[in-house]
Design an enzyme around this catalytic site. Structure first.
Site, short mmCIF file in Angstrom:
data_model
loop_
_atom_site.label_atom_id
_atom_site.label_comp_id
_atom_site.label_asym_id
_atom_site.label_seq_id
_atom_site.Cartn_x
_atom_site.Cartn_y
_atom_site.Cartn_z
CG HIS A 128 -3.55 4.92 -0.41
ND1 HIS A 128 -3.65 3.60 -0.76
CD2 HIS A 128 -4.30 5.61 -1.29
CE1 HIS A 128 -4.45 3.49 -1.82
NE2 HIS A 128 -4.86 4.69 -2.16
CG ASP A 135 -2.04 0.90 1.24
OD1 ASP A 135 -1.99 1.88 0.47
OD2 ASP A 135 -3.01 0.65 1.98
C1 B12 Z 1 -5.19 9.76 -3.01
C2 B12 Z 1 -5.59 8.31 -3.27
C3 B12 Z 1 -4.71 7.52 -4.01
C4 B12 Z 1 -3.37 8.01 -4.49
C5 B12 Z 1 -2.38 7.90 -3.34
C6 B12 Z 1 -1.29 8.97 -3.37
C7 B12 Z 1 -0.44 8.92 -2.16
N1 B12 Z 1 0.88 9.08 -2.34
O1 B12 Z 1 -0.90 8.77 -1.05
C8 B12 Z 1 -3.07 7.00 -5.64
C9 B12 Z 1 -3.61 7.57 -6.92
C10 B12 Z 1 -1.59 6.61 -5.85
C11 B12 Z 1 -3.93 5.83 -5.23
C12 B12 Z 1 -3.74 4.55 -5.69
C13 B12 Z 1 -4.61 3.52 -5.43
N2 B12 Z 1 -5.77 3.60 -4.76
CO1 B12 Z 1 -6.36 5.11 -3.79
N3 B12 Z 1 -7.18 6.56 -2.99
C14 B12 Z 1 -6.81 7.80 -2.78
C15 B12 Z 1 -7.95 8.56 -2.07
C16 B12 Z 1 -8.67 9.40 -3.12
C17 B12 Z 1 -7.53 9.48 -0.93
C18 B12 Z 1 -6.64 8.81 0.13
C19 B12 Z 1 -6.17 9.89 1.08
O2 B12 Z 1 -5.09 10.42 0.93
N4 B12 Z 1 -7.03 10.27 2.04
C20 B12 Z 1 -6.79 11.35 2.99
C21 B12 Z 1 -6.16 10.82 4.28
C22 B12 Z 1 -5.89 12.00 5.24
O3 B12 Z 1 -7.03 9.93 4.92
P1 B12 Z 1 -6.70 8.41 5.25
O4 B12 Z 1 -5.67 7.92 4.33
O5 B12 Z 1 -7.94 7.68 5.34
O6 B12 Z 1 -6.04 8.49 6.70
C23 B12 Z 1 -6.66 9.09 7.83
C24 B12 Z 1 -7.56 8.17 8.64
O7 B12 Z 1 -8.05 7.05 7.92
C25 B12 Z 1 -6.79 7.80 9.83
N5 B12 Z 1 -5.98 6.58 9.83
C26 B12 Z 1 -5.30 6.00 8.84
N6 B12 Z 1 -4.62 4.94 9.28
C27 B12 Z 1 -4.88 4.80 10.58
C28 B12 Z 1 -4.42 3.88 11.52
C29 B12 Z 1 -4.82 3.97 12.83
C30 B12 Z 1 -4.34 3.00 13.82
C31 B12 Z 1 -5.71 5.02 13.21
C32 B12 Z 1 -6.17 5.13 14.58
C33 B12 Z 1 -6.16 5.95 12.26
C34 B12 Z 1 -5.75 5.84 10.96
O8 B12 Z 1 -5.93 8.88 10.02
C35 B12 Z 1 -5.56 9.46 8.78
C36 B12 Z 1 -5.36 10.91 8.98
O9 B12 Z 1 -6.55 11.58 9.28
C37 B12 Z 1 -8.82 7.39 -1.51
C38 B12 Z 1 -10.29 7.70 -1.43
C39 B12 Z 1 -10.62 8.45 -0.17
N7 B12 Z 1 -11.30 9.51 -0.34
O10 B12 Z 1 -10.23 8.03 0.92
C40 B12 Z 1 -8.52 6.28 -2.53
C41 B12 Z 1 -8.64 4.84 -2.09
C42 B12 Z 1 -8.00 4.67 -0.72
N8 B12 Z 1 -7.83 4.17 -3.10
C43 B12 Z 1 -8.34 3.03 -3.46
C44 B12 Z 1 -7.76 2.17 -4.44
C45 B12 Z 1 -8.56 0.96 -4.81
C46 B12 Z 1 -6.50 2.45 -4.99
C47 B12 Z 1 -5.77 1.61 -6.00
C48 B12 Z 1 -5.81 0.11 -5.81
C49 B12 Z 1 -6.39 2.06 -7.33
C50 B12 Z 1 -5.96 1.39 -8.57
N9 B12 Z 1 -6.59 0.32 -8.92
O11 B12 Z 1 -5.09 1.92 -9.23
C51 B12 Z 1 -4.35 2.15 -5.92
C52 B12 Z 1 -3.50 1.34 -4.91
C53 B12 Z 1 -2.05 1.68 -4.97
C54 B12 Z 1 -1.28 1.09 -3.84
N10 B12 Z 1 -0.35 0.18 -4.12
O12 B12 Z 1 -1.48 1.41 -2.70
C55 B12 Z 1 -9.63 2.72 -2.76
C56 B12 Z 1 -9.48 1.63 -1.70
C57 B12 Z 1 -10.69 0.73 -1.74
C58 B12 Z 1 -10.89 -0.07 -0.52
N11 B12 Z 1 -10.06 -0.04 0.49
O13 B12 Z 1 -11.89 -0.71 -0.50
C59 B12 Z 1 -10.06 4.14 -2.22
C60 B12 Z 1 -10.82 4.10 -0.90
C61 B12 Z 1 -10.89 4.81 -3.33
C62 B12 Z 1 -12.20 4.07 -3.56
N12 B12 Z 1 -13.26 4.50 -2.93
O14 B12 Z 1 -12.21 3.16 -4.31
N13 B12 Z 1 -4.94 6.22 -4.40
#
Ligand code: B12
Lengths: 137, 461
Positions: free
Chosen positions: A16, A14
């Site tokens: 992200h 992963d």
């Molecule tokens: C930006 C993004 C990408 C970018 C990532 C860029 C980068 N360098 O980070 C790119 C384009 C590369 C990407 C690729 C992929 N992505 Co993407 N991506 C996203 C997106 C739009 C935003 C993620 C993000 O940055 N969120 C903002 C941050 C702040 O939030 P967060 O990551 O959730 O983290 C917060 C909380 O969750 C929490 N948290 C996180 N971890 C933990 C752990 C603990 C213990 C605790 C308490 C809290 C906590 O705290 C964080 C800070 O507030 C999401 C959709 C979404 N809106 O979430 C999809 C998403 C995560 N991606 C997805 C997918 C499928 C992919 C790909 C497989 C797509 C593909 N087929 O090409 C690839 C996988 C690549 C890989 N090897 O990982 C799916 C995952 C589906 C699922 N899990 O069911 C999502 C959900 C989109 C969707 N709805 O389909 N992605």
């Protein structure tokens, strides 16, 4: 009291990285001693880092939906490495699609995680829980 | 006239180099067999007599020396996790010019304690835990070390929270202890300089006495350091330059010997392409590795075994029978030189090619391809040296070879092993007069002059 040490990172293949950076920043601001392993972290990397830094908890993130496979056996390996006292946390988008979170939570608790955070859990909630669980305040 | 004499007490030869500081020239070099078993001065005097024969009798204003005689500086390193503090400790010892004869992780066992006693290290480097991190393991290991009868100094460079407690345990058992900063104060952060400096101090005060080198200290007012540390110093300053004298930029050096081969890289080794994720401990800008199983004489049999005799035939141009018979010759007389027999030179060439290729492979970082849901991702471990443009070759088998360029080609990128991040295209420079260690010594007092002399003397092939 000595500040608590947390090892964190995004597991498996992963990449992200956004949430990982935000979470690191927030945890450091909250006074934790944070060891961030970044993205693409293997189970062994968490364990080795936790041994060397004497971590209190490991925070696993998984966003891309493969958390279950990636985390399999992590608790057992930690115990094997002498990290029985280290708590495991997990958050992110743990499964593919829309499954009821209760089921997801149960599944990961069975795997040895003490807390399972639903998608989009804000850092403040994570910090509050950690402080309570680890007795940092 | 300002003349400086530089001495390198090697395991086989004592080499002397005379430098005129005013004209910035090498006046001459000479060598004689090292006499560490009897009186080390004998060999030195023989080399000096030879030098005098070449350049006449001259006075020296100062004399500096380095040494790898009597087994060099032998160290045992101890840490917790092999990829973390153990690796940090190993990198520290190597950059201090030591020969690492034992590497231990996690809690030491009684068997390991016996092993360490038998290894008879000159210095033990005890590490473990980041600052504020794991305490129990280093405390346990201090207890075990304290129980070992032999008399070796211990450098403590682990978790600062228990450093004084660790020191106390060792001191109460009569060990000489030096506490310095942690080699890994924070997770994945290297801090090798304080421990490296401490190792060098102990080398000066203790090891020189123990190795019978005190006699030479009377005639040498200058510093003594382990030879590999002098070479590292030379390569580093040649890379960075000094004062107004510009350096050559990132570079590598390879020192092929009869028993071991050293590789040096002066480069941050960061990825040369984008989208690469780095894993593992960050490596020092000036990195040294030493391969104890790769050399053209004492390790020849091992190389033939590992690489296969066919490979040795191919690399040397000798037939199977010739390889076998010349292997016998060097086995019975490891000191034999190519001028005695051309085919010795050919065997040396073949072995040296293999040695260089393998030693550089072990020194260099690798890139792995990982397949993820999004496609390919690259993970780099160790240094990316693909951009290195200058590589220096030293050591008898390279310097004395008729085809040093052929040997040095082993340094370069090989498309059959594309994951090894070797230099893609580089110029080779040969240390024809064998002056690298001397220049490392000279750079302690005359850094700018040392850079200029090296730039002039190293010969491009
Ligand atoms: C930006 C993004 C990408 C970018 C990532 C860029 C980068 N360098 O980070 C790119 C384009 C590369 C990407 C690729 C992929 N992505 Co993407 N991506 C996203 C997106 C739009 C935003 C993620 C993000 O940055 N969120 C903002 C941050 C702040 O939030 P967060 O990551 O959730 O983290 C917060 C909380 O969750 C929490 N948290 C996180 N971890 C933990 C752990 C603990 C213990 C605790 C308490 C809290 C906590 O705290 C964080 C800070 O507030 C999401 C959709 C979404 N809106 O979430 C999809 C998403 C995560 N991606 C997805 C997918 C499928 C992919 C790909 C497989 C797509 C593909 N087929 O090409 C690839 C996988 C690549 C890989 N090897 O990982 C799916 C995952 C589906 C699922 N899990 O069911 C999502 C959900 C989109 C969707 N709805 O389909 N992605």
């Amino acid at each position: 009291m000595k500040s608590k040490t947390l090892v964190m990172g995004v597991i498996g293949a992963d990449i992200h990285s956004v949430g990982n950076k935000i979470l690191e920043y927030a945890l450091k601001q909250a006074g934790f001693n944070v060891v961030n392993l970044g993205v693409m972290v293997s189970q062994e990397e968490y364990i080795k880092a936790a041994i060397e830094t004497d971590a209190d908890a490991i925070l696993v993130s998984s966003l891309y939906g493969h958390a279950e496979i990636d985390c399999r056996g992590l608790r057992e390996k930690c115990d094997e490495a002498g990290l029985e006292k280290v708590s495991l946390y997990i958050g992110g988008n743990l499964v593919v699609g829309k499954q009821p979170f209760k089921e997801v939570e149960e599944k990961f608790k069975k795997m040895g995680f003490c807390r399972v955070c639903p998608p989009g859990t804000p850092p403040e909630v994570a910090i509050r829980d950690l402080k309570k669980d680890l007795g940092a305040e | 006239m300002d003349n400086v004499l530089l001495i390198d007490f090697g395991s086989t030869y004592t080499k002397v180099t005379a430098v005129d500081i005013n004209s910035e020239r090498i006046l001459g070099t000479a060598r004689a067999c090292t006499t560490s078993k009897t009186d080390i001065n004998e060999g030195l005097n023989n080399a000096l007599a030879d030098l005098e024969g070449n350049i006449g009798k001259i006075e020296y204003n100062s004399k500096f020396a380095c040494s790898s005689a009597a087994g060099g500086l032998k160290m045992v390193v101890i840490g917790i996790v092999p990829e973390l503090t153990v690796e940090a400790a190993k990198l520290t010892a190597l950059s201090a010019g030591a020969k690492v004869i034992g590497v231990y992780s996690y809690e030491l066992t009684d068997d390991e304690a016996n092993e360490i006693a038998n290894l008879k290290p000159d210095i033990v480097l005890l590490t473990g835990g980041t600052d504020g991190g794991n305490k129990n393991i280093i405390l346990h290991n201090a207890e075990i070390l304290a129980s070992i009868e032999s008399d070796f100094p211990v450098v403590v460079a682990g978790n600062k929270s228990v450093a004084s407690k660790v020191a106390e345990i060792l001191k109460s058992a009569g060990k000489e202890v030096r506490v310095c900063q942690n080699v890994m104060p924070e997770f994945n952060k290297l801090n090798i300089e304080p421990a490296r400096q401490t190792i060098r101090d102990i080398f000066l005060q203790r090891i020189i006495r123990a190795k019978g080198l005190t006699k030479v200290q009377n005639i040498i007012e200058g510093i003594l350091m382990p030879t590999p540390s002098a070479v590292l110093k030379a390569v580093q300053i040649l890379s960075t330059g000094y004062g107004t004298e510009k350096g050559l930029g990132d570079l590598m050096a390879i020192d092929v010997g009869g028993a071991t081969t050293d590789v040096y890289s002066i480069s941050d080794g960061l990825p040369s392409r984008s989208g690469v994720i780095i894993k593992g401990l960050p490596e020092p800008f000036a990195k040294r590795t030493v391969e104890g199983d790769l050399g053209v004489r004492y390790s020849a049999d091992f190389i033939v075994e590992e690489a296969g005799v066919k490979m040795v035939c191919q690399a040397s141009g000798l037939t199977l029978e010739e390889v076998q018979s010349y292997l016998n010759k060097i086995r019975s007389n490891p000191g034999i030189l190519p001028n005695d027999d051309n085919k010795i030179g050919m065997l040396d060439l073949g072995l040296a090619k293999i040695v260089v290729k393998e030693a550089v492979k072990r020194h260099t970082g690798v890139i792995e391809t990982s397949y993820t849901p999004m496609g390919k991702i690259f993970i780099q471990k160790g240094k990316d040296l693909t951009g290195i443009r200058k590589v220096i070759g030293t050591g008898g088998p390279v310097i004395n070879s008729l085809y040093p360029g052929e040997i040095m080609k082993g340094v370069l990128f090989d498309e059959r092993e594309p994951e090894i991040l070797r230099p893609i295209n580089a110029d080779f420079f040969i240390d024809r007069k064998y002056i690298l260690s001397a220049m490392g010594l000279l750079s302690e007092k005359y850094p700018e002059i040392a850079v200029r002399i090296m730039k002039r003397e190293l010969e491009m092939v």
